[in-house]
Motif scaffolding. Structure first.
Motif, PDB file in Angstrom:
ATOM      1  N   ARG A 174       0.828  -1.207   0.000  1.00 46.21           N
ATOM      2  CA  ARG A 174       0.000   0.000   0.000  1.00 46.21           C
ATOM      3  C   ARG A 174       0.865   1.262   0.000  1.00 46.21           C
ATOM      4  N   LEU A 175       1.906   1.278   0.812  1.00 50.68           N
ATOM      5  CA  LEU A 175       2.774   2.452   0.878  1.00 50.68           C
ATOM      6  C   LEU A 175       3.605   2.592  -0.401  1.00 50.68           C
ATOM      7  N   HIS A 177       2.603   1.634  -3.362  1.00 51.95           N
ATOM      8  CA  HIS A 177       1.671   2.177  -4.347  1.00 51.95           C
ATOM      9  C   HIS A 177       1.571   3.688  -4.201  1.00 51.95           C
ATOM     10  N   GLU A 178       1.526   4.169  -2.975  1.00 52.90           N
ATOM     11  CA  GLU A 178       1.440   5.609  -2.738  1.00 52.90           C
ATOM     12  C   GLU A 178       2.691   6.320  -3.252  1.00 52.90           C
ATOM     13  N   GLN A 179       3.855   5.690  -3.069  1.00 60.64           N
ATOM     14  CA  GLN A 179       5.094   6.309  -3.543  1.00 60.64           C
ATOM     15  C   GLN A 179       5.158   6.330  -5.065  1.00 60.64           C
ATOM     16  N   ASP A 181       2.522   6.439  -6.949  1.00 59.55           N
ATOM     17  CA  ASP A 181       1.511   7.432  -7.296  1.00 59.55           C
ATOM     18  C   ASP A 181       2.091   8.838  -7.204  1.00 59.55           C
ATOM     19  N   ARG A 182       2.825   9.101  -6.147  1.00 60.34           N
ATOM     20  CA  ARG A 182       3.403  10.434  -5.972  1.00 60.34           C
ATOM     21  C   ARG A 182       4.485  10.704  -7.010  1.00 60.34           C
TER      22      ARG A 182
END
Length: 281
Positions: A174-175, A177-179, A181-182
């Motif tokens: 999940r984290l 994916h966030e990285q 995404d950013r």
């Protein structure tokens, strides 16, 4: 001269065809190479199927695959030549002890174009080329910039599990994916002590002529990281005309719906125009 190896015969035949601009008949090809007619025909036909040669009623000529390969090699050589002074400028303006540029045009591996590093940091350069299929690449700023628009590859690597390299390494999908995404939204990636304690990395995608791509980055001690200022310098160096950058084409969004660059806007341009989030430290 026929050395009777498959590779030797292929090179011999390609050399014979490339001697002039006109198509070469099978008979002439046999004469030039000294190969048996059946052997010359078989090799020439195999090369034609793969685009290395073209076939016409007049004979065989150099194919598009050879011209494409030659163009790519020339492009990479030109980028390598221009890389050294630009990397020197990047190092001088940021005082980063390690600066680098890599070729990302190969979907399977990342190759080093050029790097400058301070004495004693030779080990920081690691080994090249680096395989895109290694899940550890997701721990790096380079990997996040590269895989933000390769969703299938990123998902496959996440499914295999990302190794914990330091206490700061992010391994939770999940984290990560966030990285990703950013990185896609901001047009750059910042990695803080996830690969090596005490060290941070900034990476920014650039686009070279043709269909080549590259990533420019720097590694610096975390205590001396000035991310906003260093990102601005990365942007300036990436935008330098000597890279012979081409227009940034529209990129396809990956499975993270919001994770995409705006069409026609490079990561560096996004930072300048305020369309990307700049780091606060």
């Amino acid at each position: 001269m026929d050395d009777r190896t498959v590779l030797g015969r292929v090179l011999l035949l390609l050399s014979a065809v490339s001697d002039g601009d006109d198509p070469v008949s099978l008979a002439e090809l046999t004469r030039r190479t000294g190969l048996p007619k059946a052997t010359a025909r078989r090799i020439a036909e195999d090369l034609a199927v793969r685009g290395a040669l073209t076939r016409s009623p007049d004979g065989y000529a150099v194919g598009s695959a050879i011209y494409t390969l030659s163009s790519r090699l020339t492009e990479r050589r030109d980028v390598r030549v221009s890389a050294t002074p630009r990397l020197a400028e990047l190092q001088r303006r940021t005082n980063a002890p390690y600066v680098w540029m890599v070729d990302t045009s190969d979907p399977l591996q990342v190759s080093l174009i050029g790097a400058l590093y301070a004495r004693g940091l030779e080990s920081a350069a690691g080994t090249w080329p680096r395989q895109v299929c290694d899940p550890a690449i997701l721990t790096t700023a380079l990997g996040r910039v590269l895989l933000a628009f390769r969703p299938e590859t990123a998902e496959a690597l996440l499914a295999r599990g990302v190794p914990r390299i330091t206490a700061a390494t992010v391994t939770q999908p999940r984290l990560l994916h966030e990285q990703l995404d950013r990185a896609a939204q901001d047009g750059y990636a910042l990695e803080h002590e996830q690969v090596r304690l005490g060290w941070s990395c900034l990476a920014l995608p650039v686009r070279t002529q043709g269909d080549g791509g590259a990533v420019l980055g720097l590694v610096t001690p975390s205590h001396s990281l000035k991310a906003r200022a260093m990102l601005e310098v990365l942007r300036d160096v990436a935008d330098d005309n000597s890279w012979r950058l081409a227009h940034q084409p529209e990129r396809r969004a990956h499975s993270l719906e919001s994770a995409r660059f705006r069409p026609g806007v490079s990561g560096a341009d996004a930072v300048r125009s305020g369309q990307a989030t700049t780091p606060s430290r």
